[in-house]
Design an enzyme around this catalytic site. Structure first.
Site, PDB file in Angstrom:
ATOM      1  N   THR A  61       2.998  -3.102   4.832  1.00 29.24           N
ATOM      2  CA  THR A  61       2.714  -3.092   3.257  1.00 29.24           C
ATOM      3  C   THR A  61       3.387  -4.363   2.600  1.00 29.24           C
ATOM      4  O   THR A  61       2.474  -4.795   1.703  1.00 29.24           O
ATOM      5  CB  THR A  61       3.171  -1.836   2.583  1.00 29.24           C
ATOM      6  OG1 THR A  61       2.542  -1.763   1.400  1.00 29.24           O
ATOM      7  CG2 THR A  61       4.629  -1.791   2.562  1.00 29.24           C
ATOM      8  N   LYS A  62       4.191  -4.791   3.048  1.00 29.25           N
ATOM      9  CA  LYS A  62       4.893  -6.208   2.335  1.00 29.25           C
ATOM     10  C   LYS A  62       3.981  -7.260   2.458  1.00 29.25           C
ATOM     11  O   LYS A  62       4.163  -8.460   1.566  1.00 29.25           O
ATOM     12  CB  LYS A  62       6.254  -6.596   2.942  1.00 29.25           C
ATOM     13  CG  LYS A  62       7.212  -5.431   2.934  1.00 29.25           C
ATOM     14  CD  LYS A  62       7.529  -5.141   1.220  1.00 29.25           C
ATOM     15  CE  LYS A  62       8.784  -4.040   1.419  1.00 29.25           C
ATOM     16  NZ  LYS A  62       9.103  -3.572   0.012  1.00 29.25           N
ATOM     17  N   ASP A  63       3.067  -7.472   3.199  1.00 31.33           N
ATOM     18  CA  ASP A  63       2.022  -8.302   3.169  1.00 31.33           C
ATOM     19  C   ASP A  63       1.430  -8.639   1.762  1.00 31.33           C
ATOM     20  O   ASP A  63       1.350  -9.643   1.245  1.00 31.33           O
ATOM     21  CB  ASP A  63       0.768  -8.069   4.334  1.00 31.33           C
ATOM     22  CG  ASP A  63       1.198  -8.706   5.690  1.00 31.33           C
ATOM     23  OD1 ASP A  63       2.419  -8.824   5.834  1.00 31.33           O
ATOM     24  OD2 ASP A  63       0.256  -8.407   6.548  1.00 31.33           O
TER      25      ASP A  63
END
Length: 346
Positions: free
Chosen positions: A47-49
């Site tokens: 999710t950090k993208d």
């Protein structure tokens, strides 16, 4: 002929629009309908993208970063990988301060993506000069032309999920979502999604997941920071020994705490029952759902979205390693049976 080729210009165009996948077997005994938002489908496998791309592009829009400059960040691994990936495409250097709790797999991945990595001791206080927070700040001060992402205290962390994760969940469920369950580390994912979804329907329940050894659940309930709550634990990217401003506690309805051991077993169980090879925090979310169900949180009409933040490949030397499970004292009859599935032909 060129227009006939269906291709993305670069890997960054694949960020977001991750699928919802129904959870079937693992929730058979629980009332409700359960769906995983599988963030491992992002190109950087987490999710950090979303925040890496959004924060860097915002810095570009504001003119505070230019090609050749340096991105600096504090990370348990996933944000660092995403930042390194974005930096490669956009032409930035990348320096990362990483907790020693991060798996060797994650640290090797960061280095393979061209980042310079500083590994900092995990079990020191946030204000210790050796903490990964303070090492990142020092590197920022020492590095000319650098931008410190500072995900724990950056409002853009929430905004990235307000503009992407929240709307995706709303659209994918046709507005029928009743609960969202997610781990909180920085808190940006849950806070940003919650902000959007509560604007659409204030009755949607936002359920947080915290770790034993972290201060977040008690702070949510009392608004008091209790240092006595802090002790070492194993799950990466879940819980905190400080209060991040990227967590909007007013938007979160409730927290439960999960144990390292329960979350580890659940992570392995998700792979074996649903065929989803996801990370340690995904197991924590699924374990929390089980605990919330025991508290009567869901009924047969509930449409529960579980945010699974990253991919299992980041934990090969941890929860998916029998040796590591054994070293933690987590090795039980279930895992013993798994170990017996391997036979060596001589």
């Amino acid at each position: 002929m060129g227009q006939d080729i269906q291709a993305y210009n670069n890997v960054l165009e694949l960020i977001g629009n991750t699928p919802l996948i129904k959870i079937n077997k693992i929730t058979e005994e629980i009332k409700g309908n359960f769906y995983a938002k599988v963030e491992a489908f992002n190109p950087g496998h987490s999710t950090k993208d979303r925040i890496a791309l959004y924060i860097i592009e915002e810095a570009e829009r504001q003119g505070i970063i230019k090609p050749g400059d340096t991105i600096i960040e504090t990370t348990s691994g996933n944000t660092g990988f995403s930042l390194a990936m974005v930096s490669i495409i956009k032409g930035y250097e990348c320096i990362l301060a990483v907790s020693s709790k991060s798996s060797p797999d994650k640290i090797d991945m960061l280095r393979s993506m061209g980042a310079k990595v500083y590994v900092c001791p995990a079990h020191v206080s946030a204000d210790d000069e050796r903490s990964y927070y303070n090492v990142a700040k020092r590197l920022h001060e020492e590095t000319k032309g650098s931008v410190y992402i500072n995900q724990y205290f950056n409002e853009l962390n929430i905004e990235a999920h307000y503009k992407t994760t929240g709307p995706e969940i709303w659209d994918q469920t046709n507005g029928k979502v009743t609960h969202v369950v997610a781990c909180t580390g920085t808190g940006g994912t849950l806070s940003g999604a919650a902000k959007f979804l509560k604007e659409k329907n204030p009755n949607i329940r936002i359920l947080g997941v915290d770790a034993y050894g972290s201060v977040l659940k008690k702070y949510h309930e009392t608004r008091e920071f209790d240092a006595e709550e802090i002790y070492p634990y194993r799950i990466e990217g879940l819980g905190k020994n400080l209060i991040p401003t990227a967590t909007d506690f007013d938007l979160i309805d409730k927290f439960v705490k999960v144990t390292d051991e329960d979350s580890a077993h659940m992570t392995r169980n998700i792979a074996k029952t649903e065929g989803l090879f996801v990370g340690y925090t995904s197991g924590a979310v699924m374990q929390a759902i089980k605990q919330y169900a025991e508290e009567g949180e869901f009924d047969e009409n509930s449409n529960v979205i579980a945010i699974f933040p990253d991919h299992g490949s980041r934990y090969m030397s941890k929860v998916f390693s029998d040796e590591w499970m054994n070293a933690q004292g987590f090795f039980d009859s279930v895992n013993a049976e798994e170990a017996q599935k391997i036979e060596f032909i001589k």
